[in-house]
Design a protein around this motif. Structure first.
Motif, PDB file in Angstrom:
ATOM      1  N   THR A  92      -5.851   5.477  -9.323  1.00  0.00           N
ATOM      2  CA  THR A  92      -4.859   4.500  -8.834  1.00  0.00           C
ATOM      3  C   THR A  92      -5.085   4.003  -7.414  1.00  0.00           C
ATOM      4  O   THR A  92      -5.787   4.642  -6.618  1.00  0.00           O
ATOM      5  N   THR A  93      -4.450   2.863  -7.120  1.00  0.00           N
ATOM      6  CA  THR A  93      -4.566   2.182  -5.824  1.00  0.00           C
ATOM      7  C   THR A  93      -4.369   3.144  -4.656  1.00  0.00           C
ATOM      8  O   THR A  93      -5.161   3.156  -3.712  1.00  0.00           O
ATOM      9  N   THR A  94      -3.301   3.940  -4.736  1.00  0.00           N
ATOM     10  CA  THR A  94      -2.980   4.826  -3.619  1.00  0.00           C
ATOM     11  C   THR A  94      -4.051   5.903  -3.427  1.00  0.00           C
ATOM     12  O   THR A  94      -4.447   6.193  -2.297  1.00  0.00           O
ATOM     13  N   ASN A 114      -2.128  -1.943 -14.081  1.00  0.00           N
ATOM     14  CA  ASN A 114      -1.163  -2.147 -13.002  1.00  0.00           C
ATOM     15  C   ASN A 114      -0.242  -3.334 -13.325  1.00  0.00           C
ATOM     16  O   ASN A 114       0.958  -3.286 -13.051  1.00  0.00           O
ATOM     17  N   GLY A 144       1.586  -7.373  -5.394  1.00  0.00           N
ATOM     18  CA  GLY A 144       0.199  -7.080  -5.774  1.00  0.00           C
ATOM     19  C   GLY A 144       0.152  -7.037  -7.292  1.00  0.00           C
ATOM     20  O   GLY A 144       0.953  -7.680  -7.975  1.00  0.00           O
ATOM     21  N   ASP A 145      -0.781  -6.254  -7.835  1.00  0.00           N
ATOM     22  CA  ASP A 145      -0.912  -6.211  -9.299  1.00  0.00           C
ATOM     23  C   ASP A 145       0.351  -5.664  -9.960  1.00  0.00           C
ATOM     24  O   ASP A 145       0.848  -6.221 -10.941  1.00  0.00           O
ATOM     25  N   VAL A 146       0.875  -4.562  -9.424  1.00  0.00           N
ATOM     26  CA  VAL A 146       2.072  -3.954 -10.011  1.00  0.00           C
ATOM     27  C   VAL A 146       3.278  -4.886  -9.832  1.00  0.00           C
ATOM     28  O   VAL A 146       4.048  -5.121 -10.774  1.00  0.00           O
ATOM     29  N   GLU A 189       7.179  -9.737   0.528  1.00  0.00           N
ATOM     30  CA  GLU A 189       5.750  -9.507   0.766  1.00  0.00           C
ATOM     31  C   GLU A 189       5.450  -9.530   2.259  1.00  0.00           C
ATOM     32  O   GLU A 189       6.189 -10.126   3.039  1.00  0.00           O
ATOM     33  N   THR A 237       7.079  -1.720  -5.142  1.00  0.00           N
ATOM     34  CA  THR A 237       5.753  -1.697  -5.806  1.00  0.00           C
ATOM     35  C   THR A 237       4.636  -1.770  -4.772  1.00  0.00           C
ATOM     36  O   THR A 237       3.579  -2.294  -5.046  1.00  0.00           O
ATOM     37  N   ASN A 296       3.282   1.493  -0.051  1.00  0.00           N
ATOM     38  CA  ASN A 296       3.539   1.697   1.376  1.00  0.00           C
ATOM     39  C   ASN A 296       4.792   2.583   1.514  1.00  0.00           C
ATOM     40  O   ASN A 296       5.407   2.932   0.509  1.00  0.00           O
ATOM     41  N   ILE A 303      10.024   1.388   2.576  1.00  0.00           N
ATOM     42  CA  ILE A 303      10.281  -0.012   2.215  1.00  0.00           C
ATOM     43  C   ILE A 303      11.793  -0.228   2.114  1.00  0.00           C
ATOM     44  O   ILE A 303      12.334  -1.169   2.673  1.00  0.00           O
ATOM     45  N   ILE A 331       8.248   2.048  -8.342  1.00  0.00           N
ATOM     46  CA  ILE A 331       7.216   2.217  -9.375  1.00  0.00           C
ATOM     47  C   ILE A 331       5.849   2.442  -8.728  1.00  0.00           C
ATOM     48  O   ILE A 331       4.842   2.600  -9.394  1.00  0.00           O
ATOM     49  N   HIS A 385       3.108   4.706  -6.350  1.00  0.00           N
ATOM     50  CA  HIS A 385       2.664   6.065  -6.697  1.00  0.00           C
ATOM     51  C   HIS A 385       3.495   7.182  -6.048  1.00  0.00           C
ATOM     52  O   HIS A 385       3.821   8.163  -6.698  1.00  0.00           O
ATOM     53  N   ASN A 404       8.853   4.423 -14.033  1.00  0.00           N
ATOM     54  CA  ASN A 404       8.396   4.158 -15.399  1.00  0.00           C
ATOM     55  C   ASN A 404       7.918   5.444 -16.074  1.00  0.00           C
ATOM     56  O   ASN A 404       7.989   5.575 -17.289  1.00  0.00           O
ATOM     57  N   HIS A 451       3.030   3.726 -19.287  1.00  0.00           N
ATOM     58  CA  HIS A 451       2.450   2.579 -19.992  1.00  0.00           C
ATOM     59  C   HIS A 451       2.124   2.936 -21.441  1.00  0.00           C
ATOM     60  O   HIS A 451       1.783   4.072 -21.746  1.00  0.00           O
TER      61      HIS A 451
HETATM   62  P1  NAI Z   1      -1.573  -3.791  -4.382  1.00  0.00           P
HETATM   63  O1  NAI Z   1      -2.227  -3.432  -3.107  1.00  0.00           O
HETATM   64  O2  NAI Z   1      -2.216  -4.748  -5.319  1.00  0.00           O
HETATM   65  O3  NAI Z   1      -0.078  -4.337  -4.125  1.00  0.00           O
HETATM   66  C1  NAI Z   1       0.803  -3.823  -3.176  1.00  0.00           C
HETATM   67  C2  NAI Z   1       1.427  -5.028  -2.474  1.00  0.00           C
HETATM   68  O4  NAI Z   1       2.477  -4.584  -1.618  1.00  0.00           O
HETATM   69  C3  NAI Z   1       0.427  -5.777  -1.597  1.00  0.00           C
HETATM   70  O5  NAI Z   1       0.364  -7.138  -1.970  1.00  0.00           O
HETATM   71  C4  NAI Z   1       0.968  -5.603  -0.183  1.00  0.00           C
HETATM   72  O6  NAI Z   1       0.739  -6.734   0.637  1.00  0.00           O
HETATM   73  C5  NAI Z   1       2.456  -5.378  -0.454  1.00  0.00           C
HETATM   74  N1  NAI Z   1       3.149  -4.679   0.625  1.00  0.00           N
HETATM   75  C6  NAI Z   1       2.696  -3.685   1.457  1.00  0.00           C
HETATM   76  N2  NAI Z   1       3.648  -3.343   2.339  1.00  0.00           N
HETATM   77  C7  NAI Z   1       4.733  -4.107   2.060  1.00  0.00           C
HETATM   78  C8  NAI Z   1       6.032  -4.216   2.644  1.00  0.00           C
HETATM   79  N3  NAI Z   1       6.392  -3.478   3.697  1.00  0.00           N
HETATM   80  N4  NAI Z   1       6.907  -5.101   2.098  1.00  0.00           N
HETATM   81  C9  NAI Z   1       6.546  -5.897   1.044  1.00  0.00           C
HETATM   82  N5  NAI Z   1       5.319  -5.837   0.480  1.00  0.00           N
HETATM   83  C10 NAI Z   1       4.429  -4.967   0.987  1.00  0.00           C
HETATM   84  O7  NAI Z   1      -1.325  -2.394  -5.132  1.00  0.00           O
HETATM   85  P2  NAI Z   1      -0.954  -2.200  -6.688  1.00  0.00           P
HETATM   86  O8  NAI Z   1      -2.207  -2.013  -7.442  1.00  0.00           O
HETATM   87  O9  NAI Z   1       0.004  -3.240  -7.076  1.00  0.00           O
HETATM   88  O10 NAI Z   1      -0.252  -0.773  -6.631  1.00  0.00           O
HETATM   89  C11 NAI Z   1       0.979  -0.561  -5.961  1.00  0.00           C
HETATM   90  C12 NAI Z   1       1.407   0.902  -6.095  1.00  0.00           C
HETATM   91  O11 NAI Z   1       1.668   1.188  -7.465  1.00  0.00           O
HETATM   92  C13 NAI Z   1       0.351   1.910  -5.678  1.00  0.00           C
HETATM   93  O12 NAI Z   1       0.990   3.025  -5.096  1.00  0.00           O
HETATM   94  C14 NAI Z   1      -0.296   2.310  -6.983  1.00  0.00           C
HETATM   95  O13 NAI Z   1      -0.947   3.545  -6.888  1.00  0.00           O
HETATM   96  C15 NAI Z   1       0.897   2.320  -7.899  1.00  0.00           C
HETATM   97  N6  NAI Z   1       0.681   2.156  -9.333  1.00  0.00           N
HETATM   98  C16 NAI Z   1       1.674   2.623 -10.141  1.00  0.00           C
HETATM   99  C17 NAI Z   1       1.590   2.492 -11.501  1.00  0.00           C
HETATM  100  C18 NAI Z   1       2.670   3.036 -12.367  1.00  0.00           C
HETATM  101  O14 NAI Z   1       2.499   3.102 -13.582  1.00  0.00           O
HETATM  102  N7  NAI Z   1       3.803   3.418 -11.843  1.00  0.00           N
HETATM  103  C19 NAI Z   1       0.439   1.841 -12.152  1.00  0.00           C
HETATM  104  C20 NAI Z   1      -0.531   1.336 -11.211  1.00  0.00           C
HETATM  105  C21 NAI Z   1      -0.404   1.486  -9.857  1.00  0.00           C
END
Ligand code: NAI
Length: 475
Positions: A199-201, A233, A264-266, A285, A317, A320, A323, A341, A343, A389, A396
């Protein structure tokens, strides 16, 4: 066999769901078939730290079919599906009285102490050895090995500061008990050929360690395979964010105001899903590119402070921390739903919430709590701020996880069989393997692919067989 799960008698139920999942995971099943004879993971001792769900059971049994010895834990205290854990321990050939599967140390609702104990158990092979591969999700197993080795080198485990997070105190306690003169963690680290990170984190942590020169073994960043992050994601969360909300609260989403923090993707998957349910979705964002994407996708983009008092549902999502603060939560509408949602659980300041004088936490059911402020208004917090989730639903669905996990298996084979080609560093899988993962999932959806003519391939400068895009292409 050593293991610890909630209830082995759930194995038959787990097995029936695993059989259904296998049908929905064509990528993993194709890999099993392709490598049935070659067994490229023979000799691999894989320690896995990834949500112990039905889909993960199919991943584990694929690794075993390819020859690996496996030990497993969940990477979150709430994400285990107990019937999946039981079925993996019993195995397809075993019985409850004579389990023949894989040692799993995971149950739904672990304490933090139990969680880290489980992680340690899975890193401990009978006979005192460790694994030679890690399959990680979020990087906790990798972190434990690295910190253990670091403190053995330093000769001591530091004391925790009073304001350190609870979890860090638990980790330091565990390491204080296990860091040894015989340099147990250093030995484990030296035997590991590599880690594949989901995962991203977790990937973020790996790049930081590599940059700091502290990474002890090579890593494959599975998250940034296109067929992982642009599918799991995004489309995975598009499915499971709604599942989490529904199972936890069953509140009608249509007509409500939902805030998605991060696009981001999530975030893209979550915002799309909430809009699909008829919610009015607002995005926050920090990145101008993602903010512009959200705006062009038709979402209002503003700050949390601007809308904290009008929204009904919040989903973080970002990956960080801090939030949604305690201050934000105090300003929310009565019975606003607050969920994460991403990590880790620090996206929502749960510690700050608990410290508000006079606040009352009431369990509605496991993983759903109301927090009532002294003024009488309340909020509903899902999964104690952990990923909702997997905490409130089952994560998923199989088909999307088949994409992610096919990448995982291919990455394990790469690192285990071609170790010398991967000096310490963080790598993504080559594009032809990414395309292979996608290809393995087309038939099941009835997709008919167009084949390039040789002349067309030459014209756009690719091979007829692919890869079809340069590495910098963003999809
Ligand atoms: P990403 O890096 O694509 O998206 C995160 C977004 O949050 C970025 O666009 C960033 O600019 C924004 N962001 C950062 N700080 C912020 C703030 N203070 N306020 C508003 N927006 C802010 O990462 P991705 O892939 O979307 O993953 C996000 C998290 O979800 C990670 O922790 C990842 O590990 C986790 N994840 C969880 C899943 C699940 O099933 N629960 C599945 C896949 C990833």
């Amino acid at each position: 066999m050593d293991f610890k799960v909630a209830d082995l008698s759930l194995a038959a139920f787990g097995r029936r769901e695993i059989q259904l999942a296998e049908h929905e995971m064509p990528g993993l099943m194709a890999i099993r078939k392709e490598y049935a004879e070659a067994r490229p993971l023979a000799g691999a001792k894989i320690m896995g730290s990834l949500h112990m769900t039905i889909q993960t059971a199919v991943l584990i049994e694929t690794l075993v079919a390819l020859g690996a010895e496996v030990r497993w834990v969940s990477c979150n205290i709430f994400s285990t599906q107990d019937h999946a854990a039981a079925a993996v321990v019993v195995g397809p050939e075993g019985t409850v009285d004579d389990p023949k599967g894989v040692p799993v140390f995971a149950w739904k609702g672990e304490t933090l102490e139990e969680y880290w104990w489980c992680t340690e158990q899975a890193l401990n092979w009978p006979g005192g050895d460790g694994p030679n591969m890690i399959l990680d999700d979020g990087g906790d197993a990798t972190l434990l090995v690295h910190k253990g080795a670091e403190y053995e080198k330093a000769g001591a485990v530091p004391s925790a500061a009073e304001d350190d997070p609870e979890e860090w105190k638990v980790i330091l306690d565990l390491l204080r008990r296990t860091v040894s003169e015989e340099k147990r963690w250093t030995k484990i680290a030296s035997q590991i050929k590599g880690v594949t990170e989901e995962t991203t984190t977790g990937v973020h942590r790996l790049y930081e360690m590599f940059k700091a020169g502290t990474l002890l073994f090579p890593a494959i960043n599975v998250n940034d395979s296109v067929t992982k992050s642009k599918f799991d994601n995004k489309y995975g969360c598009r499915h499971s964010v709604i599942d989490g909300l529904n199972r936890a609260t069953d509140v009608l989403i249509g007509g409500k105001v939902a805030v998605v923090c991060g696009y981001g993707d999530v975030g893209k998957g979550c915002a799309d899903a909430l809009r699909g349910q008829g919610a009015r979705v607002i995005v926050t964002e920090i990145d101008p590119i993602c903010a512009l994407q959200a705006a062009m996708d038709g979402f209002q983009v503003t700050t949390l402070d601007d809308v904290v008092g009008i929204a009904d549902i919040f989903v973080t999502t970002t990956g960080n921390f801090n939030i949604i603060t305690a201050d934000h939560m105090a300003k929310m509408k009565h019975n606003a739903i607050v969920s994460n949602i991403g990590h880790f659980d620090n996206e929502i300041d749960m510690a700050g919430l608990a410290k508000i004088p006079g606040i009352v936490k009431t369990e509605v059911k496991p993983q759903v709590h109301t927090w009532t402020f002294p003024e009488g208004n309340a909020i509903i917090v899902l999964a104690e701020g952990r990923l909702m989730n997997l905490g409130c639903a089952t994560g998923h669905p199989s088909f999307v996880m088949s994409n992610s996990f096919t990448n995982q298996v291919i990455a394990q084979i790469e690192l285990f069989t071609k170790t010398e080609q991967y000096p310490i560093g963080v790598y993504v899988l080559p594009k032809h393997l990414d395309e292979k993962v996608a290809r393995l999932h087309l038939d099941a959806l009835g997709v008919k692919l167009t084949t390039l003519t040789k002349a067309q391939a030459d014209y756009i400068g690719v091979d007829v067989e692919g890869p079809y895009k340069p590495d910098h292409y963003r999809y």
